[in-house]
Design a protein around this motif. Structure first.
Motif, short mmCIF file in Angstrom:
data_model
loop_
_atom_site.label_atom_id
_atom_site.label_comp_id
_atom_site.label_asym_id
_atom_site.label_seq_id
_atom_site.Cartn_x
_atom_site.Cartn_y
_atom_site.Cartn_z
N ASP A 227 -26.38 67.64 -35.54
CA ASP A 227 -25.24 67.65 -34.60
C ASP A 227 -25.57 66.80 -33.38
N ARG A 228 -26.79 66.94 -32.89
CA ARG A 228 -27.21 66.16 -31.72
C ARG A 228 -27.11 64.67 -32.00
N ARG A 229 -27.50 64.26 -33.20
CA ARG A 229 -27.43 62.84 -33.55
C ARG A 229 -25.99 62.32 -33.54
N LYS A 230 -25.05 63.16 -34.02
CA LYS A 230 -23.63 62.74 -34.02
C LYS A 230 -23.13 62.54 -32.60
N PHE A 231 -23.43 63.51 -31.72
CA PHE A 231 -23.02 63.38 -30.32
C PHE A 231 -23.66 62.14 -29.69
N ASP A 232 -24.94 62.00 -29.92
CA ASP A 232 -25.71 60.88 -29.38
C ASP A 232 -25.08 59.54 -29.78
N SER A 233 -24.77 59.40 -31.05
CA SER A 233 -24.22 58.15 -31.58
C SER A 233 -22.85 57.83 -30.99
N SER A 234 -21.94 58.81 -30.99
CA SER A 234 -20.58 58.55 -30.52
C SER A 234 -20.53 58.30 -29.01
N ILE A 235 -21.31 59.06 -28.23
CA ILE A 235 -21.30 58.88 -26.77
C ILE A 235 -21.96 57.56 -26.39
N THR A 236 -23.04 57.20 -27.09
CA THR A 236 -23.69 55.91 -26.82
C THR A 236 -22.71 54.76 -27.06
N GLU A 237 -21.99 54.83 -28.15
CA GLU A 237 -21.00 53.79 -28.47
C GLU A 237 -19.96 53.67 -27.36
N GLU A 238 -19.51 54.83 -26.87
CA GLU A 238 -18.51 54.86 -25.81
C GLU A 238 -19.08 54.29 -24.50
N ALA A 239 -20.31 54.68 -24.18
CA ALA A 239 -20.95 54.21 -22.94
C ALA A 239 -21.17 52.70 -22.95
N ILE A 240 -21.66 52.17 -24.07
CA ILE A 240 -21.89 50.73 -24.19
C ILE A 240 -20.57 49.98 -24.04
N SER A 241 -19.53 50.53 -24.63
CA SER A 241 -18.20 49.91 -24.54
C SER A 241 -17.69 49.89 -23.10
N MET A 242 -17.93 50.98 -22.36
CA MET A 242 -17.51 51.05 -20.95
C MET A 242 -18.17 49.95 -20.12
N ILE A 243 -19.45 49.71 -20.38
CA ILE A 243 -20.18 48.67 -19.63
C ILE A 243 -19.65 47.29 -20.01
N ALA A 244 -19.54 47.06 -21.32
CA ALA A 244 -19.13 45.73 -21.82
C ALA A 244 -17.74 45.34 -21.35
N ASP B 250 -16.21 46.25 -18.53
CA ASP B 250 -16.03 46.29 -17.07
C ASP B 250 -16.91 45.21 -16.46
N ASP B 251 -16.29 44.22 -15.87
CA ASP B 251 -17.03 43.07 -15.34
C ASP B 251 -18.06 43.50 -14.30
N GLY B 252 -17.66 44.43 -13.43
CA GLY B 252 -18.57 44.89 -12.39
C GLY B 252 -19.78 45.61 -12.98
N LEU B 253 -19.53 46.48 -13.95
CA LEU B 253 -20.62 47.23 -14.58
C LEU B 253 -21.55 46.32 -15.37
N SER B 254 -20.97 45.35 -16.09
CA SER B 254 -21.81 44.50 -16.95
C SER B 254 -22.72 43.58 -16.13
N LYS B 255 -22.30 43.25 -14.91
CA LYS B 255 -23.11 42.33 -14.09
C LYS B 255 -24.01 43.05 -13.09
N ALA B 256 -23.92 44.35 -13.05
CA ALA B 256 -24.69 45.14 -12.07
C ALA B 256 -26.18 45.15 -12.42
N HIS B 257 -26.99 45.63 -11.47
CA HIS B 257 -28.43 45.78 -11.69
C HIS B 257 -28.77 47.20 -12.16
N SER B 258 -27.76 48.07 -12.15
CA SER B 258 -27.97 49.46 -12.58
C SER B 258 -26.73 49.92 -13.34
N THR B 259 -26.86 51.06 -14.00
CA THR B 259 -25.73 51.66 -14.71
C THR B 259 -25.59 53.10 -14.25
N VAL B 260 -24.39 53.45 -13.78
CA VAL B 260 -24.04 54.84 -13.49
C VAL B 260 -22.69 55.09 -14.14
#
Length: 573
Positions: A327-344, A346-356
């Motif tokens: 179950d943990r792996r399923k959550f991990d996989s889907s949330i990671t995909e969502e987080a990477i998509s959020m960064i990619a 968003d111009d500000g997030l993708s060019k930042a020096h940190s991720t929050v």
């Protein structure tokens, strides 16, 4: 493929080279192996003997730790007076192994005791108010904390009003004020003279039991039976495997491979781990499953498994924990995909020096893992937040060389709670402060992080000609373990090498090919996630590789192969 920096260890100085030559001659080993030893500050025969054969009798005197005498005295008083003792641990691997070790050992001598693990979601990290109320209602007068408590100043004070004393066993950095406990055992206390500072929480608990055992004149061998638990904490908490930790890990792995406790044996079987287990097997095979109990349900399940003395019961518990891990792996996989998509996206997030990043419905149990996954894609300090009890709760992870704890500490006025280490931390803040925190954190990171820290780094021990590899070379190399922080698995580079035959792609992601250097033997090279290199390999031009040397066992036949960390072609991919 993400571009990576290769950093080859500097050549030995003239003085070091002389030591390596002498060491190689006295040990009768390949000069490359002698170089690896000198790089690890092993420079003479006696040091080499200690390095290859750690001595369990060389553990430090536990009474060198500040407050150890007071801790033992209070523990003995509680037992003598028949007080109820509560063993309290964190919900991660270090915490659950700590509780199992401490409770499991002490319970054989004293039965007026219980253990308590806070609920990750309802109580959060550290000593909770709920636990103190529960302890008071159930007549406990002594709480021993493991892997937590060093910052629980107000909770220890509140407990004293109920007549409850504390012995704190922790390994995290203390705050400005220490809790008013009977004893505070933490090698990271500035006033603690203990020679080794990198013990896990489980390690500090082990030292308390070692001191208690000495005082009670117990057979020391009885405590050593718990080293299978201690090595799991050392591996999973990513602490340096140097000094005392190296001794404990060395003997812990022996125990794990010869006489693991029933619960761990069940876990090994359900994880499908075969052959001799090493630190890597523990980190990726056992640690995540033990952690999954607290991430998905309750960490008490992990302690229940580790304490089990019935084979059928242990197998049932292990199956339950394995389901939590899936179950943990399923959550991990889907949330990671969502987080990477959020960064990619968003111009500000993708060019930042940190991720929050924040999303209210992300599963709190996997956000630390997601932060690590984001760093694999965007190499920079990362904090993943989700909603918990009306607050934003998060996990931070960092990149080599950058202290994320200090960066978070600089935002303390925006936070309600935080704690952790240089490379990993936890924090809680009001949801309305997220944007201000994101801006402040980015300012701090961008103002202090070095450009090279934003590029993944591969530390390479030395350049190796493939002709130097042999079964004897690998056999001695393997004896340099256990590997981990402070004694990492050696990384080699060979250049130039040439392709032999044709490469193949596996599962659309990975690559496998044969490689040779001059008239050396041919070696199979495996590159996970390196399928993009396929067309460049087909050009048949010489290239460079960096890799770990490993053994592949297939159909009762062992061969040496190269586990690739990166490939460098003369033109960028």
């Amino acid at each position: 493929m993400i571009e990576k920096r290769w950093q080859i260890a500097p050549q030995l100085s003239t003085e070091q080279q002389a030591l390596a030559d002498s060491l190689g001659s006295s040990l009768q080993v390949d000069p490359n192996l002698a170089t690896l030893l000198v790089q690890r500050s092993v420079t003479d025969f006696d040091q080499a003997k200690e390095f290859f054969r750690p001595d369990i009798n060389k553990l430090h005197d536990p009474y060198l730790m500040k407050d150890m005498d007071r801790a033992v005295e209070r523990l003995e008083k509680a037992i003598a007076q028949g007080e109820k003792i509560l063993v309290y641990g964190d919900y991660d691997v270090d915490g659950t192994t700590s509780v199992t070790l401490f409770y499991g050992y002490l319970h054989k001598y004293y039965d007026r005791m219980d253990y308590y693990i806070p609920d990750r979601y309802n109580e959060g990290y550290g000593v909770s108010s709920q636990s103190i109320e529960w302890a008071a209602e159930n007549g406990f007068s002594l709480i021993v904390t493991l892997d937590c408590g060093i910052k629980s100043v107000d909770k220890v004070e509140a407990a004293s009003k109920h007549g409850i004393d504390f012995i704190i066993c922790d390994h995290h950095r203390p705050g400005e004020q220490l809790p008013a406990a009977v004893a505070v055992l933490d090698p990271k206390r500035t006033d603690c003279p203990y020679p080794y500072k990198e013990l896990t929480g489980c390690g500090v608990g082990f030292k308390l039991l070692q001191a208690f055992g000495q005082s009670q004149q117990h057979d020391p061998a009885l405590l050593l039976q718990y080293l299978d638990l201690l090595v799991i904490s050392i591996a999973s908490d990513i602490v340096p495997i140097t000094g005392e930790n190296r001794i404990l890990a060395y003997y812990g792995l022996q125990r794990l491979n010869t006489q693991p406790r029933i619960g761990i044996k069940a876990l090994i079987q359900i994880a499908g781990l075969a052959g001799t287990l090493d630190i890597t097997n523990v980190v990726f095979g056992l640690g995540p499953r033990i952690n999954a109990a607290g991430r998905i349900k309750h960490a008490k399940e992990a302690v229940r498994l580790l304490l089990s003395e019935d084979v059928e019961e242990a197998e049932t518990f292990a199956e339950e924990i394995n389901i939590h891990n899936l179950d943990r792996r399923k959550f991990d996989s889907s949330i990671t995909e969502e987080a990477i998509s959020m960064i990619a996206n968003d111009d500000g997030l993708s060019k930042a020096h940190s991720t929050v990043l924040y999303k209210e419905d992300w599963h709190k149990g996997v956000i630390g893992i997601v932060a690590s996954r984001c760093i694999e894609q965007y190499h920079r300090p990362t904090i993943i937040l989700t909603q918990s009890h009306g607050k934003a709760a998060g996990s931070a992870r960092s990149v080599p060389g950058f202290d994320v704890y200090e960066a978070i500490e600089s935002c303390a006025d925006l936070l309600e709670q935080f704690g952790g280490h240089t490379f990993a931390a936890g924090l809680t803040l009001p949801i309305e402060n997220i944007q201000a925190f994101r801006q402040r954190f980015e300012e701090i990171v961008s103002g202090s992080i070095l450009p090279e820290q934003l590029v993944p780094l591969i530390d390479i021990d030395l350049e190796l000609n493939l002709r130097a590899i042999s079964p004897k070379f690998y056999r001695i190399l393997k004896q340099m373990g256990p590997f981990g922080p402070g004694n990492m698995t050696p990384v080699f580079t060979s250049t130039p090498v040439t392709l032999v035959g044709n490469p193949t792609i596996m599962k659309e992601k990975h690559i496998k090919f044969e490689v040779q250097q001059g008239d050396s033997a041919c070696y199979t090279a495996i590159g996970f996630g390196m399928a993009q290199a396929f067309p460049h390999l087909l050009e048949k031009k010489p290239f460079s590789i960096c890799y770990n040397l490993e053994e592949n066992n297939f159909r009762n036949k062992s061969t040496l192969q190269l586990f690739l960390k990166d490939i460098k072609f003369h033109e960028p991919i």
